[in-house]
Every structure is written in C-alpha cells, then in structure tokens.
Write a protein that holds these residues in place. Structure first.
Motif, PDB file in Angstrom:
ATOM      1  N   THR A  91      -5.993   4.915   7.688  1.00 23.76           N
ATOM      2  CA  THR A  91      -6.036   4.526   9.097  1.00 23.76           C
ATOM      3  C   THR A  91      -4.718   4.763   9.839  1.00 23.76           C
ATOM      4  O   THR A  91      -4.679   4.666  11.054  1.00 23.76           O
ATOM      5  CB  THR A  91      -6.376   3.031   9.224  1.00 23.76           C
ATOM      6  N   TYR A  92      -3.628   5.043   9.112  1.00 25.26           N
ATOM      7  CA  TYR A  92      -2.279   5.199   9.651  1.00 25.26           C
ATOM      8  C   TYR A  92      -1.741   3.923  10.287  1.00 25.26           C
ATOM      9  O   TYR A  92      -0.788   3.933  11.040  1.00 25.26           O
ATOM     10  CB  TYR A  92      -2.195   6.368  10.639  1.00 25.26           C
ATOM     11  N   GLU A  93      -2.358   2.795   9.976  1.00 24.88           N
ATOM     12  CA  GLU A  93      -1.887   1.508  10.454  1.00 24.88           C
ATOM     13  C   GLU A  93      -0.611   1.132   9.714  1.00 24.88           C
ATOM     14  O   GLU A  93      -0.513   1.281   8.500  1.00 24.88           O
ATOM     15  CB  GLU A  93      -2.952   0.436  10.219  1.00 24.88           C
ATOM     16  N   VAL A  94       0.387   0.629  10.450  1.00 24.76           N
ATOM     17  CA  VAL A  94       1.654   0.226   9.851  1.00 24.76           C
ATOM     18  C   VAL A  94       1.427  -1.059   9.049  1.00 24.76           C
ATOM     19  O   VAL A  94       0.811  -2.004   9.529  1.00 24.76           O
ATOM     20  CB  VAL A  94       2.734   0.020  10.925  1.00 24.76           C
ATOM     21  N   LEU A  95       1.912  -1.049   7.802  1.00 20.53           N
ATOM     22  CA  LEU A  95       1.752  -2.164   6.879  1.00 20.53           C
ATOM     23  C   LEU A  95       3.108  -2.767   6.536  1.00 20.53           C
ATOM     24  O   LEU A  95       4.140  -2.123   6.715  1.00 20.53           O
ATOM     25  CB  LEU A  95       1.098  -1.675   5.574  1.00 20.53           C
ATOM     26  N   PRO A  96       3.131  -3.987   5.990  1.00 18.59           N
ATOM     27  CA  PRO A  96       4.396  -4.542   5.503  1.00 18.59           C
ATOM     28  C   PRO A  96       4.915  -3.714   4.331  1.00 18.59           C
ATOM     29  O   PRO A  96       4.127  -3.134   3.579  1.00 18.59           O
ATOM     30  CB  PRO A  96       4.025  -5.958   5.033  1.00 18.59           C
ATOM     31  N   ASP A  97       6.235  -3.678   4.160  1.00 18.07           N
ATOM     32  CA  ASP A  97       6.850  -2.862   3.109  1.00 18.07           C
ATOM     33  C   ASP A  97       6.331  -3.181   1.715  1.00 18.07           C
ATOM     34  O   ASP A  97       6.249  -2.303   0.865  1.00 18.07           O
ATOM     35  CB  ASP A  97       8.378  -2.996   3.129  1.00 18.07           C
ATOM     36  N   TYR A  98       5.979  -4.435   1.454  1.00 15.00           N
ATOM     37  CA  TYR A  98       5.529  -4.770   0.096  1.00 15.00           C
ATOM     38  C   TYR A  98       4.231  -4.042  -0.276  1.00 15.00           C
ATOM     39  O   TYR A  98       3.911  -3.911  -1.444  1.00 15.00           O
ATOM     40  CB  TYR A  98       5.394  -6.277  -0.102  1.00 15.00           C
ATOM     41  N   GLU A  99       3.496  -3.534   0.703  1.00 17.06           N
ATOM     42  CA  GLU A  99       2.282  -2.764   0.407  1.00 17.06           C
ATOM     43  C   GLU A  99       2.613  -1.389  -0.179  1.00 17.06           C
ATOM     44  O   GLU A  99       1.753  -0.741  -0.757  1.00 17.06           O
ATOM     45  CB  GLU A  99       1.430  -2.589   1.663  1.00 17.06           C
ATOM     46  N   SER A 133       2.518   3.664  17.866  1.00 19.49           N
ATOM     47  CA  SER A 133       1.898   3.233  19.103  1.00 19.49           C
ATOM     48  C   SER A 133       0.684   2.395  18.750  1.00 19.49           C
ATOM     49  O   SER A 133      -0.164   2.817  17.952  1.00 19.49           O
ATOM     50  CB  SER A 133       1.486   4.451  19.934  1.00 19.49           C
ATOM     51  N   ASN A 134       0.594   1.202  19.313  1.00 20.72           N
ATOM     52  CA  ASN A 134      -0.505   0.267  19.038  1.00 20.72           C
ATOM     53  C   ASN A 134      -0.668   0.006  17.541  1.00 20.72           C
ATOM     54  O   ASN A 134      -1.789  -0.071  17.035  1.00 20.72           O
ATOM     55  CB  ASN A 134      -1.816   0.770  19.634  1.00 20.72           C
ATOM     56  N   GLY A 135       0.444  -0.075  16.825  1.00 19.33           N
ATOM     57  CA  GLY A 135       0.421  -0.395  15.406  1.00 19.33           C
ATOM     58  C   GLY A 135       0.046   0.749  14.487  1.00 19.33           C
ATOM     59  O   GLY A 135      -0.116   0.561  13.292  1.00 19.33           O
ATOM     60  N   LYS A 136      -0.077   1.982  15.027  1.00 16.45           N
ATOM     61  CA  LYS A 136      -0.427   3.139  14.200  1.00 16.45           C
ATOM     62  C   LYS A 136       0.651   4.214  14.317  1.00 16.45           C
ATOM     63  O   LYS A 136       1.168   4.479  15.389  1.00 16.45           O
ATOM     64  CB  LYS A 136      -1.776   3.714  14.619  1.00 16.45           C
ATOM     65  N   ALA A 137       0.942   4.837  13.176  1.00 12.44           N
ATOM     66  CA  ALA A 137       1.975   5.869  13.115  1.00 12.44           C
ATOM     67  C   ALA A 137       1.371   7.242  13.395  1.00 12.44           C
ATOM     68  O   ALA A 137       0.208   7.501  13.061  1.00 12.44           O
ATOM     69  CB  ALA A 137       2.638   5.865  11.745  1.00 12.44           C
ATOM     70  N   SER A 138       2.177   8.115  13.985  1.00 15.68           N
ATOM     71  CA  SER A 138       1.754   9.502  14.219  1.00 15.68           C
ATOM     72  C   SER A 138       2.981  10.379  14.369  1.00 15.68           C
ATOM     73  O   SER A 138       4.076   9.908  14.659  1.00 15.68           O
ATOM     74  CB  SER A 138       0.896   9.602  15.481  1.00 15.68           C
TER      75      SER A 138
END
Length: 94
Positions: free
Chosen positions: A39-47, A67-72
């Motif tokens: 999904t390219y959603e930004v996750l916490p580093d521990y993931e 942008s809006n929690g997603k990386a590109s």
C-alpha cells in the motif's frame, strides 16, 4: 627572504571553494522510511526492524515524498536514490 602576498581575490575564491565543498557534503544520505510494500503506507520503524525477531512486514524505502501517509517517488534501493547537497531535493524515481 621575500614574503609573497596573496591577492584578496585569490583568498576569497579559495574560501568559496571550501564553502561549496562543505555545503555539497551536507545531506548525503537519502530519507529512510518504513513502508508497507503493497500500500506504500508509512509504518513505524519497528515494522521494518528484524533485530527483535518480530519479522515486521514493512520494507525500508529511500527518498521520495510522503503525502497523506503514503510514500512515493523513491526507491527500495538506497544506492538508486540520488542524493544532493544544499538546495537538492534528494529524491529520484525508482
């Protein structure tokens, strides 16, 4: 022994070279963020960290924007991301 005097222009140009080299070396590492590879959603580093044995499902993604929690606009390959110094966006497609 005669002392040689430097012209002020030579000193200024030499100083500008040192300043340029210093600014260029800044920001030589691209941004690193943990994302969900689907999904390219930004996750916490521990993931993304495998050190704790948790085997998170995230992958590190370098450069790009969020942008809006997603990386590109970045890459999973750190060496593929262009890094720059002063005034550079530090990102590349990939």
């Amino acid at each position: 022994m005669a002392r040689r005097r430097l012209r002020s222009g030579t000193v200024v140009l030499g100083g500008m070279g040192v300043l340029a080299a210093t600014l260029t070396s800044c920001g030589s590492e691209p941004d690193e963020r943990c994302i969900d590879p689907v999904t390219y959603e930004v996750l916490p580093d521990y993931e993304c960290d495998d050190d704790d044995g948790g085997g998170g499902h995230g992958r590190y993604y370098y450069g790009g924007n969020v942008s809006n929690g997603k990386a590109s606009g970045g890459s999973y390959d750190k060496s593929a991301v262009k890094t720059g110094g002063f005034g550079s966006s530090g990102s590349s497609g990939g």
